[in-house]
Design a protein around this motif. Structure first.
Motif, PDB file in Angstrom:
ATOM      1  N   GLY A  57       6.790  10.837   4.583  1.00 29.42           N
ATOM      2  CA  GLY A  57       6.104   9.904   5.475  1.00 29.42           C
ATOM      3  C   GLY A  57       6.109   8.491   4.931  1.00 29.42           C
ATOM      4  O   GLY A  57       6.359   7.530   5.669  1.00 29.42           O
ATOM      5  N   LEU A  58       5.876   8.351   3.627  1.00 29.72           N
ATOM      6  CA  LEU A  58       5.917   7.017   3.023  1.00 29.72           C
ATOM      7  C   LEU A  58       7.324   6.439   3.056  1.00 29.72           C
ATOM      8  O   LEU A  58       7.517   5.240   3.291  1.00 29.72           O
ATOM      9  N   ALA A  59       8.331   7.301   2.833  1.00 33.30           N
ATOM     10  CA  ALA A  59       9.722   6.836   2.900  1.00 33.30           C
ATOM     11  C   ALA A  59      10.064   6.353   4.307  1.00 33.30           C
ATOM     12  O   ALA A  59      10.779   5.366   4.483  1.00 33.30           O
ATOM     13  N   ALA A  60       9.535   7.058   5.319  1.00 34.65           N
ATOM     14  CA  ALA A  60       9.783   6.633   6.700  1.00 34.65           C
ATOM     15  C   ALA A  60       9.179   5.265   6.968  1.00 34.65           C
ATOM     16  O   ALA A  60       9.732   4.465   7.728  1.00 34.65           O
ATOM     17  N   LEU A  61       8.046   4.979   6.342  1.00 36.37           N
ATOM     18  CA  LEU A  61       7.417   3.676   6.535  1.00 36.37           C
ATOM     19  C   LEU A  61       8.254   2.551   5.927  1.00 36.37           C
ATOM     20  O   LEU A  61       8.391   1.479   6.511  1.00 36.37           O
ATOM     21  N   ILE A  62       8.806   2.806   4.748  1.00 37.44           N
ATOM     22  CA  ILE A  62       9.573   1.747   4.089  1.00 37.44           C
ATOM     23  C   ILE A  62      10.933   1.579   4.759  1.00 37.44           C
ATOM     24  O   ILE A  62      11.330   0.486   5.146  1.00 37.44           O
ATOM     25  N   GLY A  63      11.667   2.717   4.920  1.00 37.94           N
ATOM     26  CA  GLY A  63      12.941   2.702   5.632  1.00 37.94           C
ATOM     27  C   GLY A  63      13.842   1.535   5.257  1.00 37.94           C
ATOM     28  O   GLY A  63      14.121   1.283   4.077  1.00 37.94           O
ATOM     29  N   PRO A  64      14.304   0.788   6.269  1.00 40.63           N
ATOM     30  CA  PRO A  64      15.206  -0.335   6.010  1.00 40.63           C
ATOM     31  C   PRO A  64      14.580  -1.461   5.199  1.00 40.63           C
ATOM     32  O   PRO A  64      15.273  -2.378   4.780  1.00 40.63           O
ATOM     33  N   ASP A  65      13.262  -1.404   4.986  1.00 40.41           N
ATOM     34  CA  ASP A  65      12.614  -2.480   4.246  1.00 40.41           C
ATOM     35  C   ASP A  65      12.950  -2.474   2.765  1.00 40.41           C
ATOM     36  O   ASP A  65      12.498  -3.349   2.024  1.00 40.41           O
ATOM     37  N   TRP A  66      13.720  -1.447   2.313  1.00 43.47           N
ATOM     38  CA  TRP A  66      14.146  -1.472   0.908  1.00 43.47           C
ATOM     39  C   TRP A  66      14.901  -2.762   0.601  1.00 43.47           C
ATOM     40  O   TRP A  66      14.761  -3.337  -0.483  1.00 43.47           O
ATOM     41  N   ALA A  67      15.698  -3.219   1.572  1.00 44.95           N
ATOM     42  CA  ALA A  67      16.450  -4.463   1.351  1.00 44.95           C
ATOM     43  C   ALA A  67      15.502  -5.653   1.225  1.00 44.95           C
ATOM     44  O   ALA A  67      15.692  -6.542   0.383  1.00 44.95           O
ATOM     45  N   GLU A  68      14.449  -5.643   2.059  1.00 47.53           N
ATOM     46  CA  GLU A  68      13.456  -6.720   1.990  1.00 47.53           C
ATOM     47  C   GLU A  68      12.707  -6.683   0.668  1.00 47.53           C
ATOM     48  O   GLU A  68      12.470  -7.714   0.036  1.00 47.53           O
ATOM     49  N   LEU A  69      12.333  -5.471   0.228  1.00 49.39           N
ATOM     50  CA  LEU A  69      11.623  -5.349  -1.037  1.00 49.39           C
ATOM     51  C   LEU A  69      12.507  -5.728  -2.218  1.00 49.39           C
ATOM     52  O   LEU A  69      12.018  -6.233  -3.225  1.00 49.39           O
ATOM     53  N   ALA A  95       7.776  -3.717  -8.236  1.00 53.99           N
ATOM     54  CA  ALA A  95       7.590  -3.144  -9.574  1.00 53.99           C
ATOM     55  C   ALA A  95       6.117  -3.157  -9.979  1.00 53.99           C
ATOM     56  O   ALA A  95       5.619  -2.204 -10.589  1.00 53.99           O
ATOM     57  N   LEU A  96       5.414  -4.222  -9.633  1.00 53.69           N
ATOM     58  CA  LEU A  96       3.990  -4.296  -9.951  1.00 53.69           C
ATOM     59  C   LEU A  96       3.211  -3.211  -9.216  1.00 53.69           C
ATOM     60  O   LEU A  96       2.310  -2.575  -9.788  1.00 53.69           O
ATOM     61  N   MET A  97       3.540  -2.970  -7.961  1.00 56.92           N
ATOM     62  CA  MET A  97       2.830  -1.939  -7.204  1.00 56.92           C
ATOM     63  C   MET A  97       3.148  -0.555  -7.746  1.00 56.92           C
ATOM     64  O   MET A  97       2.280   0.324  -7.782  1.00 56.92           O
ATOM     65  N   LEU A  98       4.395  -0.336  -8.183  1.00 57.41           N
ATOM     66  CA  LEU A  98       4.746   0.944  -8.783  1.00 57.41           C
ATOM     67  C   LEU A  98       3.983   1.145 -10.092  1.00 57.41           C
ATOM     68  O   LEU A  98       3.488   2.246 -10.383  1.00 57.41           O
ATOM     69  N   GLY A  99       3.871   0.082 -10.883  1.00 56.18           N
ATOM     70  CA  GLY A  99       3.089   0.162 -12.112  1.00 56.18           C
ATOM     71  C   GLY A  99       1.628   0.464 -11.828  1.00 56.18           C
ATOM     72  O   GLY A  99       0.982   1.236 -12.546  1.00 56.18           O
ATOM     73  N   VAL A 103       0.819  -1.199   0.000  1.00 53.12           N
ATOM     74  CA  VAL A 103       0.000   0.000   0.000  1.00 53.12           C
ATOM     75  C   VAL A 103       0.861   1.259   0.000  1.00 53.12           C
ATOM     76  O   VAL A 103       0.494   2.280  -0.579  1.00 53.12           O
ATOM     77  N   ILE A 104       2.045   1.196   0.614  1.00 49.05           N
ATOM     78  CA  ILE A 104       2.937   2.353   0.636  1.00 49.05           C
ATOM     79  C   ILE A 104       3.418   2.675  -0.782  1.00 49.05           C
ATOM     80  O   ILE A 104       3.404   3.832  -1.221  1.00 49.05           O
ATOM     81  N   ILE A 105       3.849   1.653  -1.510  1.00 49.15           N
ATOM     82  CA  ILE A 105       4.321   1.877  -2.878  1.00 49.15           C
ATOM     83  C   ILE A 105       3.170   2.367  -3.753  1.00 49.15           C
ATOM     84  O   ILE A 105       3.333   3.274  -4.577  1.00 49.15           O
ATOM     85  N   ALA A 106       1.986   1.791  -3.564  1.00 46.07           N
ATOM     86  CA  ALA A 106       0.833   2.187  -4.373  1.00 46.07           C
ATOM     87  C   ALA A 106       0.531   3.670  -4.212  1.00 46.07           C
ATOM     88  O   ALA A 106       0.146   4.341  -5.171  1.00 46.07           O
ATOM     89  N   PHE A 107       0.743   4.190  -2.997  1.00 45.67           N
ATOM     90  CA  PHE A 107       0.363   5.576  -2.754  1.00 45.67           C
ATOM     91  C   PHE A 107       1.506   6.568  -2.946  1.00 45.67           C
ATOM     92  O   PHE A 107       1.485   7.659  -2.394  1.00 45.67           O
TER      93      PHE A 107
END
Length: 311
Positions: A142-154, A162-166, A106-110
């Protein structure tokens, strides 16, 4: 009705109320969708949602006396807009949320408001003001704060991200196109026709990409999840979003959705046991600030700038 009508500088109160309701119901939609997709294939799930949503909205419009017939010149814009806002968004987001945690999907979608703001400038001539740019920047922080270290997980599941970004890009394009064209029907039948147009290729995808009929053993929980998604996020939220785009500039309407992922993260934590910590609380503060800067401050400024009437 023209979708490009110039809004009053003082944004209508009904738009704020609709944004608040959308925030609650679309936010809680994400963990519910995760539950439904645990038992239903993606294409079948989306076919059910789109067909049920379209028929429901058109029936509601008919029962309330709204005109359903569209003009010939509206057919092309209707199909084009539906390809982005309905087909692209629903298919890509369903696949994306099935591969990564709902709270991160949902974070990427928004990130959608960013793309909508960029597209609205050249297509609609909506040059963003300082408050809109500041609000968007705060919201994206705010969305970046939610993702934070999860970039490695993503990064371990790049296809899901990529699908959510699309999906976000499709929703943004659909939002701008909805505002770009003029429509002679109201929001409920317009949303219903777009859902019905979108249901055609999605249903064909179901027949092509899935082996057979729906699973015969579906839990009551999954059935209730699908019923909720059709009745609330599809029927109500699609109508409400079309109304908000009609009432507000496209870029501002998109910024108004920034609180939805906050509700999505919190509801996912409650329903699915996904974590909530200091990053989520920081994001809430930043997104609330973004909404205040982009939506509340301009309205207060406009009220102060209106000269008193002579009696």
């Amino acid at each position: 009705m023209s979708a490009r009508e110039s809004p009053d500088k003082r944004l209508p109160a009904s738009g704020y109320l609709l944004l608040a309701a959308m925030t609650l119901f679309w936010g809680t939609n994400w963990p519910v969708m995760k539950v439904a997709l645990g038992e239903l294939p993606v294409w079948s799930f989306r076919s059910l949602c789109l067909i049920g949503g379209a028929l429901g909205l058109l029936a509601i419009a008919r029962l309330t006396g709204q005109r359903l017939r569209i003009t010939r010149r509206e057919i092309g814009p209707l199909v084009l807009t539906a390809c982005f806002s309905i087909v692209g968004w629903h298919v890509l987001s369903a696949y994306g949320v099935s591969q990564i945690p709902a709270s991160r999907a949902v974070i990427i979608a928004f990130t959608m408001p960013l793309w909508a703001g960029l597209l609205a400038w050249p297509i609609l001539g909506e040059r963003p003001g300082f408050s809109q740019v500041a609000g968007l920047a705060l919201g994206l922080l705010g969305l970046a704060a939610l993702i934070g270290p999860d970039w490695a997980e993503l990064a371990a599941f790049p296809l899901g991200a990529a699908l959510m970004l699309g999906a976000a890009l499709c929703w943004a394009t659909g939002t701008v196109l909805l505002k770009r064209f003029s429509w002679t029907i109201r929001s409920a039948p317009l949303a219903g026709w777009q859902l019905l147009v979108g249901a055609v290729p999605v249903t064909l995808g179901t027949l092509l990409f899935e082996d057979g009929p729906l699973p015969t053993e579906i839990s009551l929980t999954a059935v209730l999840a699908v019923a909720y998604i059709i009745a609330v996020p599809i029927w109500f939220c699609h109508w409400a979003y079309f109304e908000v785009v009609r009432l507000f500039p496209a870029g501002l309407a998109a910024i108004g959705t920034l609180a939805i992922p906050i509700v999505g993260v919190i509801s996912s934590a409650i329903a699915l046991g996904e974590r909530v910590g200091w990053r989520e609380m920081t994001a809430i503060a930043l997104v609330c600030s973004a909404l205040a800067v982009a939506l509340v401050v301009p309205g207060l400024t406009a009220r102060r700038s209106v000269p008193p009437s002579c009696s």
